[in-house]
Design an enzyme around this catalytic site. Structure first.
Site, PDB file in Angstrom:
ATOM      1  N   GLY A 149      89.408  74.405   4.565  1.00 11.65           N
ATOM      2  CA  GLY A 149      89.162  72.609   4.680  1.00 11.65           C
ATOM      3  C   GLY A 149      90.143  72.013   3.346  1.00 11.65           C
ATOM      4  O   GLY A 149      90.825  73.009   2.515  1.00 11.65           O
ATOM      5  N   CYS A 150      90.094  70.651   3.683  1.00 13.17           N
ATOM      6  CA  CYS A 150      90.723  70.322   2.386  1.00 13.17           C
ATOM      7  C   CYS A 150      90.671  70.201   0.885  1.00 13.17           C
ATOM      8  O   CYS A 150      91.456  70.412   0.543  1.00 13.17           O
ATOM      9  CB  CYS A 150      91.029  68.578   3.056  1.00 13.17           C
ATOM     10  SG  CYS A 150      89.733  68.281   3.505  1.00 13.17           S
ATOM     11  N   TYR A 151      89.152  69.381   0.715  1.00 11.48           N
ATOM     12  CA  TYR A 151      88.441  69.494  -0.133  1.00 11.48           C
ATOM     13  C   TYR A 151      88.438  71.266  -1.040  1.00 11.48           C
ATOM     14  O   TYR A 151      88.800  71.229  -1.851  1.00 11.48           O
ATOM     15  CB  TYR A 151      87.316  69.003  -0.547  1.00 11.48           C
ATOM     16  CG  TYR A 151      86.755  67.855  -0.744  1.00 11.48           C
ATOM     17  CD1 TYR A 151      87.706  66.953  -1.016  1.00 11.48           C
ATOM     18  CD2 TYR A 151      86.143  66.731   0.511  1.00 11.48           C
ATOM     19  CE1 TYR A 151      87.247  65.881  -1.609  1.00 11.48           C
ATOM     20  CE2 TYR A 151      86.218  65.935   0.480  1.00 11.48           C
ATOM     21  CZ  TYR A 151      86.448  65.279  -0.367  1.00 11.48           C
ATOM     22  OH  TYR A 151      86.733  63.539  -0.591  1.00 11.48           O
ATOM     23  N   THR A 153      90.512  73.713  -0.214  1.00 15.33           N
ATOM     24  CA  THR A 153      92.201  74.188  -0.503  1.00 15.33           C
ATOM     25  C   THR A 153      92.341  73.853  -2.270  1.00 15.33           C
ATOM     26  O   THR A 153      92.716  74.641  -3.223  1.00 15.33           O
ATOM     27  CB  THR A 153      93.485  73.380   0.377  1.00 15.33           C
ATOM     28  OG1 THR A 153      92.994  74.172   1.463  1.00 15.33           O
ATOM     29  CG2 THR A 153      94.834  73.856   0.023  1.00 15.33           C
TER      30      THR A 153
END
Length: 344
Positions: A149-151, A153
């Site tokens: 996921g972005c967060y 990462t």
């Protein structure tokens, strides 16, 4: 160079669009298939005029696909991706899944946080978590990659060396993350309309964001202890970017932390540990695969403050998917990826 045929399943969302952008300049991959139920029957150029290399490629419905690609990027919602991934894997395809369906190794945790029954549990132990700085060797040998996921990462890259080398206490970790609106997806929602977001800034999903167990899972592996985090998320009036500010109880001095981070990420050129006294900005990573990390010591409270900046669409989604695909197919990790930010 022999090219690898790839496909994008679910091209209508922001992650699918970003994959189109990145694949335009990839020397090793040939995009042979793009699917979207609502865009089926249109040429790529009709919907995405900025695309030139694959302008004439027709968008199809997955049900009509002949599955000619060797590797597929799944830019699909959670719950749907697992079912498609299962079918592809059964036919010997390689899969990079951008959804959350294979990120969590405990099926009960997944079903609790995502409120969906997992229909491909037999593949959970075969999926490799796709963070190249940590799992590159495992990624190379896999067939199914769970794209992070972005967060998570931004947070995992920001905290991993500190936990791995016992520089901070694993308890009482506080993570304050802020994202651009593309992180909410492309489907229209009142909360992400222009007039709601512009000239505004607000918190959302406090104490219940679905990326929480993903962060805890990977940070627990870093220090071989159970880690729980206080994770807060906010929406920025920006298209792209994530800035995560992380607070931890420090066990060593800041210079030691800086040296460990520089050593850990020294050969991993996509993570840049900034000189002490410099803090990252989201515009420095816009459109890139880079992660910038800044370190600060609050001597008054004994806290380490880690600031991590990424582009949520590139590093936090499609660029990371491309890096994982590169490793899966034997290409250099950096092929087709961008390191120079779009500034201003």
């Amino acid at each position: 160079m022999q090219k690898t045929k790839v496909g994008i399943i679910g091209v209508s969302g922001y992650t699918g669009i970003e994959l189109l952008r990145l694949l335009e300049n990839h020397a090793g991959f040939e995009l042979v298939e793009v699917t979207s139920r609502k865009l089926a029957g249109k040429a790529v150029q009709e919907v995405f005029p900025f695309v030139s290399k694959y302008a004439e490629l027709m968008i199809t419905d997955l049900e009509q696909s002949n599955l000619e690609a060797e590797l597929y990027f799944l830019a699909l919602p959670h719950g749907t991706a697992m079912q498609v991934a299962k079918k592809l894997l059964e036919q010997g395809k390689k899969v990079v899944d951008l959804s959350a369906d294979f990120r969590l190794q405990d099926v009960k945790v997944y079903e609790q946080w995502y409120q969906v029954k997992h229909l491909a549990q037999e593949y959970l132990d075969k999926a490799v978590y796709g963070l190249p700085e940590i799992y590159a060797e495992e990624i190379k040998k896999a067939s199914l990659i769970a794209n992070p996921g972005c967060y998570p990462t931004s947070v995992i890259l920001g905290l991993y060396p500190a936990l791995k080398y016992d520089l901070i206490e694993p308890e009482n970790l506080i993570i304050d993350s802020k994202s651009g609106t593309t992180g909410a997806g492309r489907s229209p929602k009142e909360a992400t309309l222009f007039c709601e977001v512009y000239d505004n800034f607000y918190a959302y999903n406090l104490a219940r964001h679905r990326h929480t167990p993903e962060i805890e899972q990977e940070l627990s592996k870093a220090c071989a202890k159970e880690v729980k985090v206080c994770f807060s998320t906010h929406l920025l009036p920006l298209n792209r970017g994530i800035l995560s500010t992380i607070y931890a109880d420090l066990k060593v001095d800041l210079q030691r932390v800086f040296e460990v981070y520089k050593d850990f990420y020294g050969s991993k050129k996509w993570v840049k540990v900034l000189p002490l006294g410099t803090l990252p900005q989201v515009r420095w990573v816009r459109g890139t695969f880079s992660c910038f990390i800044g370190l600060v010591e609050d001597k008054r409270t004994g806290k380490l403050i880690v600031v991590s900046a990424i582009d949520n669409l590139c590093r936090g989604a499609s660029g990371q998917a491309l890096a994982n695909a590169n490793l899966l197919c034997g290409y250099p990790l950096e092929m087709g990826l961008i390191s120079t930010a779009l500034v201003p």
